[in-house]
Write a protein that holds these residues in place. Structure first.
Motif, PDB file in Angstrom:
ATOM      1  N   ALA B 761       0.839  -1.199   0.000  1.00  0.00           N
ATOM      2  CA  ALA B 761       0.000   0.000   0.000  1.00  0.00           C
ATOM      3  C   ALA B 761       0.873   1.248   0.000  1.00  0.00           C
ATOM      4  O   ALA B 761       0.617   2.207  -0.724  1.00  0.00           O
ATOM      5  CB  ALA B 761      -0.923  -0.013   1.214  1.00  0.00           C
ATOM      6  N   MET B 762       1.937   1.230   0.803  1.00  0.00           N
ATOM      7  CA  MET B 762       2.841   2.388   0.847  1.00  0.00           C
ATOM      8  C   MET B 762       3.486   2.621  -0.518  1.00  0.00           C
ATOM      9  O   MET B 762       3.588   3.764  -0.975  1.00  0.00           O
ATOM     10  CB  MET B 762       3.946   2.149   1.881  1.00  0.00           C
ATOM     11  N   ARG B 763       3.911   1.542  -1.144  1.00  0.00           N
ATOM     12  CA  ARG B 763       4.536   1.687  -2.469  1.00  0.00           C
ATOM     13  C   ARG B 763       3.559   2.313  -3.454  1.00  0.00           C
ATOM     14  O   ARG B 763       3.943   3.140  -4.284  1.00  0.00           O
ATOM     15  CB  ARG B 763       5.012   0.316  -2.989  1.00  0.00           C
ATOM     16  N   SER B 764       2.297   1.910  -3.331  1.00  0.00           N
ATOM     17  CA  SER B 764       1.318   2.457  -4.282  1.00  0.00           C
ATOM     18  C   SER B 764       1.128   3.949  -4.045  1.00  0.00           C
ATOM     19  O   SER B 764       0.661   4.665  -4.921  1.00  0.00           O
ATOM     20  CB  SER B 764      -0.015   1.710  -4.163  1.00  0.00           C
ATOM     21  N   GLY B 765       1.506   4.410  -2.831  1.00  0.00           N
ATOM     22  CA  GLY B 765       1.443   5.842  -2.551  1.00  0.00           C
ATOM     23  C   GLY B 765       2.759   6.530  -2.801  1.00  0.00           C
ATOM     24  O   GLY B 765       2.966   7.657  -2.347  1.00  0.00           O
ATOM     25  N   GLY B 766       3.677   5.829  -3.469  1.00  0.00           N
ATOM     26  CA  GLY B 766       4.955   6.430  -3.829  1.00  0.00           C
ATOM     27  C   GLY B 766       5.998   6.370  -2.725  1.00  0.00           C
ATOM     28  O   GLY B 766       7.052   7.003  -2.824  1.00  0.00           O
ATOM     29  N   LYS B 767       5.717   5.630  -1.659  1.00  0.00           N
ATOM     30  CA  LYS B 767       6.682   5.524  -0.566  1.00  0.00           C
ATOM     31  C   LYS B 767       7.303   4.131  -0.594  1.00  0.00           C
ATOM     32  O   LYS B 767       6.653   3.148  -0.228  1.00  0.00           O
ATOM     33  CB  LYS B 767       5.992   5.740   0.792  1.00  0.00           C
ATOM     34  N   ASN B 768       8.538   4.075  -1.018  1.00  0.00           N
ATOM     35  CA  ASN B 768       9.194   2.781  -1.108  1.00  0.00           C
ATOM     36  C   ASN B 768       9.873   2.475   0.217  1.00  0.00           C
ATOM     37  O   ASN B 768      10.989   2.898   0.465  1.00  0.00           O
ATOM     38  CB  ASN B 768      10.202   2.806  -2.248  1.00  0.00           C
ATOM     39  N   VAL B 769       9.168   1.785   1.070  1.00  0.00           N
ATOM     40  CA  VAL B 769       9.700   1.462   2.396  1.00  0.00           C
ATOM     41  C   VAL B 769      10.092  -0.013   2.399  1.00  0.00           C
ATOM     42  O   VAL B 769       9.293  -0.869   2.045  1.00  0.00           O
ATOM     43  CB  VAL B 769       8.628   1.750   3.474  1.00  0.00           C
ATOM     44  N   ASP B 770      11.341  -0.285   2.783  1.00  0.00           N
ATOM     45  CA  ASP B 770      11.853  -1.655   2.759  1.00  0.00           C
ATOM     46  C   ASP B 770      11.198  -2.557   3.786  1.00  0.00           C
ATOM     47  O   ASP B 770      10.946  -3.728   3.557  1.00  0.00           O
ATOM     48  CB  ASP B 770      13.360  -1.651   3.062  1.00  0.00           C
ATOM     49  N   HIS B 771      10.976  -1.978   4.954  1.00  0.00           N
ATOM     50  CA  HIS B 771      10.467  -2.818   6.035  1.00  0.00           C
ATOM     51  C   HIS B 771       9.843  -1.950   7.104  1.00  0.00           C
ATOM     52  O   HIS B 771      10.241  -0.805   7.309  1.00  0.00           O
ATOM     53  CB  HIS B 771      11.602  -3.646   6.662  1.00  0.00           C
ATOM     54  N   ILE B 772       8.880  -2.509   7.794  1.00  0.00           N
ATOM     55  CA  ILE B 772       8.292  -1.846   8.950  1.00  0.00           C
ATOM     56  C   ILE B 772       8.051  -2.927   9.992  1.00  0.00           C
ATOM     57  O   ILE B 772       7.604  -4.026   9.667  1.00  0.00           O
ATOM     58  CB  ILE B 772       6.997  -1.095   8.560  1.00  0.00           C
ATOM     59  N   ASP B 773       8.424  -2.634  11.234  1.00  0.00           N
ATOM     60  CA  ASP B 773       8.302  -3.665  12.261  1.00  0.00           C
ATOM     61  C   ASP B 773       6.889  -3.743  12.814  1.00  0.00           C
ATOM     62  O   ASP B 773       6.168  -2.749  12.889  1.00  0.00           O
ATOM     63  CB  ASP B 773       9.280  -3.388  13.412  1.00  0.00           C
ATOM     64  N   MET B 774       6.549  -4.939  13.245  1.00  0.00           N
ATOM     65  CA  MET B 774       5.264  -5.173  13.912  1.00  0.00           C
ATOM     66  C   MET B 774       5.363  -4.691  15.362  1.00  0.00           C
ATOM     67  O   MET B 774       6.444  -4.766  15.934  1.00  0.00           O
ATOM     68  CB  MET B 774       4.911  -6.651  13.903  1.00  0.00           C
ATOM     69  N   PRO B 775       4.287  -4.279  15.979  1.00  0.00           N
ATOM     70  CA  PRO B 775       2.995  -4.086  15.347  1.00  0.00           C
ATOM     71  C   PRO B 775       3.012  -2.848  14.450  1.00  0.00           C
ATOM     72  O   PRO B 775       3.602  -1.829  14.804  1.00  0.00           O
ATOM     73  CB  PRO B 775       2.044  -3.886  16.530  1.00  0.00           C
ATOM     74  N   VAL B 776       2.363  -2.991  13.306  1.00  0.00           N
ATOM     75  CA  VAL B 776       2.318  -1.901  12.335  1.00  0.00           C
ATOM     76  C   VAL B 776       1.249  -0.919  12.803  1.00  0.00           C
ATOM     77  O   VAL B 776       0.117  -0.920  12.327  1.00  0.00           O
ATOM     78  CB  VAL B 776       2.015  -2.458  10.931  1.00  0.00           C
ATOM     79  N   THR B 777       1.626  -0.120  13.783  1.00  0.00           N
ATOM     80  CA  THR B 777       0.681   0.832  14.364  1.00  0.00           C
ATOM     81  C   THR B 777       0.566   2.053  13.471  1.00  0.00           C
ATOM     82  O   THR B 777       1.453   2.328  12.656  1.00  0.00           O
ATOM     83  CB  THR B 777       1.154   1.283  15.748  1.00  0.00           C
ATOM     84  N   PRO B 778      -0.509   2.818  13.618  1.00  0.00           N
ATOM     85  CA  PRO B 778      -0.649   4.037  12.811  1.00  0.00           C
ATOM     86  C   PRO B 778       0.574   4.941  12.946  1.00  0.00           C
ATOM     87  O   PRO B 778       1.047   5.501  11.948  1.00  0.00           O
ATOM     88  CB  PRO B 778      -1.904   4.695  13.402  1.00  0.00           C
ATOM     89  N   GLN B 779       1.073   5.073  14.172  1.00  0.00           N
ATOM     90  CA  GLN B 779       2.230   5.944  14.362  1.00  0.00           C
ATOM     91  C   GLN B 779       3.426   5.479  13.523  1.00  0.00           C
ATOM     92  O   GLN B 779       4.112   6.271  12.893  1.00  0.00           O
ATOM     93  CB  GLN B 779       2.628   5.964  15.840  1.00  0.00           C
ATOM     94  N   ARG B 780       3.666   4.161  13.527  1.00  0.00           N
ATOM     95  CA  ARG B 780       4.808   3.643  12.776  1.00  0.00           C
ATOM     96  C   ARG B 780       4.616   3.840  11.272  1.00  0.00           C
ATOM     97  O   ARG B 780       5.557   4.144  10.553  1.00  0.00           O
ATOM     98  CB  ARG B 780       5.020   2.152  13.090  1.00  0.00           C
TER      99      ARG B 780
END
Lengths: 263, 787
Positions: B761-780
């Protein structure tokens, strides 16, 4: 919890008398107090229950056009009975906690407690409401005095809250996923002489008015008017669920969404 | 046509009638005459020297029966650990003493320091507040990588360091793996955290100890997934009570998820105190106590790397993991990051070379042990996140990359010591693509975008090892237990059956599913069969329920015992029918002579067994009761493919799960409805881990998420309606039912799909993020998108 006595007066006068006992504490809906007692974090000698006082319950439209809600009125009643006159406030009440909370928790208990993440203080402050106690009337602007702190004196009871009814109002809430309290929420009330914006969940000092947004929206009630306005994350609550910076950002988003929902 | 009984029928769960009408008998419902209550005074300091515990003022408080401190338990054994790991140097793990009550030091917030037994819980709690505890605070060790550094404060002064073990697997492969990385065309590297969780079963733990002075018999009622294991561990290693003088009862248990496998101090305390006080002693955990005393789950920090050749074939995999043990070794803690994790690192792929390193570390936190999936979710998460990252780095389709590297021939011996007997990973992926409606995704993405939202799609595969486990194999791997299962099948005179199983149901539905198997075998109605479990006094020695083992191992024992019953019943029938035993057939609840119309009903045969007037007493004994112990020859290997679709609010970072599809291969299925329910529950927990649940400590060792105000559990409104399918079935080849186990799959298979979808979803918004740690909270999410 520790042992305590319980008194259940049926009039405000009797409640005030009962509260003059040593270490007495008022009990309204108990949604904060009972868990506190269960955790042994408070040791009152007597709890004075306010739930038997019929004169403190109910929602009515006063002759001056204000919506008056008894301090002992539960959220569910407000959600239902304020809907016609003040739908923005009814919507706030309808989204507090869960059904159990809404059937026990009261408006008086909520404003008296002034939890920095409670919903009602935002509605009360943004509406410019008046808090009526057993002894006086206090303007919302003077009532909320910081996290868990209010203008109430020892033994003083919130008997009613009088709401001027705005042209339109909306409460936008972003919940903290565990407690489901607001992580940040904004109440935007548009009156014919200006806009008031109150924010809860965000500040170390509890509910506050976002005056820059009020000025901007009073001049131009549009989302565009909010562009470029920024709050300082440094004075915001920072915890496991959101940094001060994130909360400051969310205040802008919630305020904008409230405005968008009204135009 | 769906069947209305027997194997394959969605029989309604008979146990739910009592659970849903308040008629269950949970441990807290057990109240014994003369019962006293215990309150544990727990440490609010993570690490400190325990100078003194002064109980003098408390002892004279109203209602106090007796107060215990660590000094009362110096002659009592250590809470034992059930698995010994041998490290990559051939050394056995460091194993600290685990006292019933803290002695000398406190090592985590929540560790019990003293126990007050009183007439009422309120009095016990009042007296506990009058106990004066003097602790000299020491620096807490919380971060695992800091904990293993030279000079770090030691959790256990008598150990050489905070390193429990440094495990290499397969150590002999290491050089070849490193060489493959040197020769690789492409290497993908990923560092991630598998977040610490609190299991939070609906029923908190409870223990009631009882002692009969007249006979010297001890009884412990406890919220356990395996009462026989508790009896053995507590009796033999802690309190020195032989099994024949100790009965352990685990009645209705309201959820376990692993955290009720282990032997806890409170169980030993209540058993010990019941004798010392000469009256029953009861402990009921508060929810707050549960957060700081139930074993936690997960908590791995991992670096994982994949080597690929020029054609995108996986050539080698290596991992470095730090696994948190907490302050003490819980019952099966050492096995979770090793044999339940390293052996699964091949996943669904034919990667020829694999090396896994795991450093298990002591910290000043609550002990960590098995939680739904236990090691396998950690393996799946890192591997399936890594494969997704490979695909994006290489610019290839993540599903295509997976398909290309699938294992396709079975049996398949992995380079990490296990042999998958069956599976069809292409079939489950095909099924997933169908039920997840991948074809319709782009249209749904456009709908989301029209609302200002981003939509993402994520997929993953999983393999797990269930049906735990072959005893001789696990013995070689360090288990201090056998992992067979047992069943006694008792046929009553009028034909009804009672199965006494060593498995334990704490929500799984054994009382419904097990009878379906026997009903199918004999051809009688399920209502004629009753399941008894949870009491060491009336069930054969069994190992309990965890690791999705009940039906595969316990059910197999029941099948074996029932086969013995049928064999004997056929002998009786042949006598009654005056026919040769070889000609007797059992069908639809009647024995008949092949090729004739002669038959005798099941009930007539069972009656003859107990009223042996016309009976071959010279050849066979009266009665119809058989016991079987079943030890599996291999693990079972359920597998599947999961897909998640999320919607992401780019302004707030809030993620909602819009669709979730699961295509599982569980082999044969006894009750499809129960299987679906297991998958649903597992996915809920997996989504909880992926989006919400976070057991967090601050640097002083204070638990930040110590209640539901801060520990976010998923609620119904956080979850979509799932699409689950288990029509892909490659039956297990080595157990009589061909079943594989389904209890953990949902929790294992869902977190990577969620995170992969969020990144998409992030990539589709133009944000190429390699990784995000769980829990994937709104803040993160917001921070990642705006960082």
């Amino acid at each position: 919890m520790y042992n305590f006595d319980v008194e259940k007066p049926t009039s405000i006068a009797d409640a005030v008398k009962a509260l003059s006992r040593d270490e007495a504490q008022p009990l309204s809906g108990g949604q904060t107090l009972i868990p506190t007692l269960k955790a042994r974090l408070a040791m009152p000698s007597v709890l004075v229950s306010l739930s038997g006082i019929s004169e403190m319950r109910g929602v009515r439209l006063a002759d001056d056009g204000r919506l008056c809600i008894g301090g002992g009125t539960v959220h569910r009643t407000v959600a239902q009975e304020a809907e016609t006159h003040y739908p923005g406030l009814a919507s706030l009440a309808a989204r507090i906690g869960d059904p159990a909370v809404r059937n026990r928790g009261t408006i008086g208990g909520s404003v008296a407690n002034n939890d920095p993440s409670a919903c009602y203080p935002a509605g009360v402050l943004a509406s410019g409401a008046t808090i009526v106690t057993n002894s006086r009337e206090i303007e919302a602007d003077n009532f909320f005095q910081g996290m868990f702190s209010t203008a109430l004196e020892e033994g003083e009871i919130v008997t009613e809250v009088k709401f001027p009814i705005p042209e339109k109002a909306r409460y936008e809430k972003f919940i903290q996923p565990a407690s489901r309290f607001p992580l940040v929420a904004a109440f935007v009330a548009k009156f014919n002489d200006g806009v008031r914006v109150a924010v809860t969940g965000a500040s170390e000092n509890g509910v506050f008015r976002w005056t820059e947004a009020e000025t901007a929206l009073s001049a131009d009630f549009s989302a565009k008017a909010l562009e470029g306005l920024k709050l300082d994350g440094g004075s915001m609550i920072s915890d496991l669920h959101g940094s001060g910076t994130y909360r400051a950002h969310l205040v802008g988003v919630m305020t904008k969404r409230a405005v968008l929902g009204l135009i | 046509m769906p069947k209305d009984g027997g194997i394959g029928a969605s029989s309604k769960r008979r146990e739910d009638i009592r659970f849903l009408t308040g008629e269950g008998n949970y441990t807290d419902d057990i109240n014994l005459r003369g019962q006293a209550y215990v309150f544990f005074l727990r440490s609010d300091i993570a690490h400190g020297t325990l100078n003194s515990v002064d109980t003098s003022a408390a002892e004279s408080m109203p209602g106090v029966v007796k107060i215990f401190t660590g000094a009362d338990f110096t002659e009592v054994g250590s809470i034992p650990c059930g698995w010994q790991i041998t490290d990559k140097h051939g050394e056995v793990m460091q194993e600290p003493r685990h006292p019933v009550l803290a002695f000398g030091k406190v090592r985590h917030v929540g560790e019990p320091i003293a126990a007050v037994v009183a007439e009422t819980l309120g009095q016990a709690r009042d007296a506990a507040e009058a106990i004066e505890v003097d602790i000299s605070e020491l620096p807490a060790v919380i971060d695992m990588k800091q904990a293993v550094k030279e000079g770090a404060p030691k959790v256990h002064d008598d150990l050489t360091s905070n390193l429990c073990y440094d495990w290499g697997f397969v150590e002999e492969n290491k050089a070849a793996v490193d060489k493959a990385f040197e020769d690789a065309h492409h290497v993908t590297t990923l560092e991630l955290v598998n977040n610490r969780l609190v299991a939070n079963p609906m029923e908190p733990r409870v223990a009631v100890g009882d002692y009969a002075r007249g006979t010297g018999d001890h009884t412990l009622y406890t919220t356990s997934q395996n009462p026989h294991v508790i009896r053995l561990l507590m009796g033999a290693f802690v309190l020195g009570i032989p099994e024949h003088k100790l009965r352990v009862v685990a009645p209705d248990v309201g959820g376990g998820f692993g955290t009720k496998i282990f032997h806890y101090q409170e169980e030993a305390f209540c058993t010990f105190a019941a004798k010392a006080c000469n009256r029953p002693v009861k402990w009921t955990s508060s929810r707050s106590e549960a957060f700081m005393s139930d074993a936690h789950g997960r908590d791995h920090v991992t670096k994982i790397q994949m080597a690929l050749d020029a054609d995108n074939n996986f050539t080698a995999l290596r991992t470095d993991t730090y696994a948190n043990m907490g302050a003490y070794l819980s019952t099966f803690a050492p096995s979770v990051p090793t044999w339940l994790h390293g052996t699964l690192m091949a996943g669904n792929y034919k990667t020829p070379l694999i090396y896994v390193n795991v450093k298990a570390v002591f910290t000043n936190t609550v002990p960590v042990d098995a939680y739904r999936g236990a090691g396998r979710p950690e393996a799946t998460y890192q591997l399936e996140r890594l494969v997704d990252k490979c695909a994006h780095e290489l610019g290839v389709d993540p599903i295509a990359l997976r398909r290309q590297n699938f294992i396709t021939e079975f049996p398949y011996a992995t380079p990490v010591a296990v042999e998958y007997d069956t599976g069809d990973y292409i079939a489950t992926m095909d099924k997933l693509e169908e039920i997840a409606d991948i074809a319709g995704f782009e249209a749904r993405r456009k709908e989301s975008e029209a609302k200002g939202k981003l939509r993402g799609f994520g997929v993953n595969c999983y393999i797990e090892a269930c049906g735990i486990a072959p005893s001789n194999l696990v013995g070689q791997l360090g288990a201090r237990a056998g992992l067979y299962e047992s069943a006694t099948v008792r046929v009553n005179a009028t034909g009804g059956l009672v199965v006494m199983t060593g498995s334990h149901s704490h929500g799984q539905g054994h009382e419904t599913a097990f009878p379906q198997v026997i009903a199918e075998m004999i051809g009688i109605d399920e209502s004629m069969i009753e399941i008894v479990h949870g009491d060491t006094a009336n069930t054969p020695m069994g190992m309990g329920t965890y690791g999705s083992r009940s039906l595969a191992v316990g059910g197999s024992a029941m099948v074996r015992a029932t086969e013995k019953i049928i064999a004997k019943a056929k002998k009786i029938a042949s006598h009654l029918l005056e026919a040769s035993e070889g000609d007797i057939e059992l069908k639809d609840g009647a024995f008949s002579v092949a090729g004739t119309d002669k038959s005798v009903a099941w009930g007539d045969v069972t009656l003859a067994a107990y009223v042996p007037h016309n009976y071959p007493l010279e050849d066979i004994e009266p009665g119809l009761e058989e016991t079987a112990f079943y030890d599996p020859s291999n693990f079972t290997y359920p597998s599947g493919a999961y897909a998640c679709e999320v919607e992401l609010d780019p302004e707030t970072g809030h993620v909602t799960i819009e669709r979730f599809a699961a295509a599982d291969d569980f082999g044969n299925i006894v009750n499809p409805m129960i299987v679906s329910g297991q998958v649903h529950g597992g996915i809920a927990q997996g989504i909880g881990q992926a989006l919400m649940e976070n057991c967090a400590y601050d640097s002083d060792g204070q638990l930040l998420s110590a209640s539901y105000m801060d520990y976010a559990m998923p609620r119904a409104s956080d979850l979509p309606f799932y699409t689950v399918d288990h029509s892909c079935q490659t039956p297990c080849t080595h157990n009589p039912l061909g079943v594989k186990g389904c209890g953990e799959a949902g929790a294992i298979g869902s977190p990577p799909a969620v995170v992969n979808a969020v990144l998409d979803a992030m990539r589709s918004g133009g944000k190429n993020v390699d990784h995000i740690d769980m829990p994937v909270t709104p803040q993160r999410v917001w921070a990642a998108m705006n960082g």
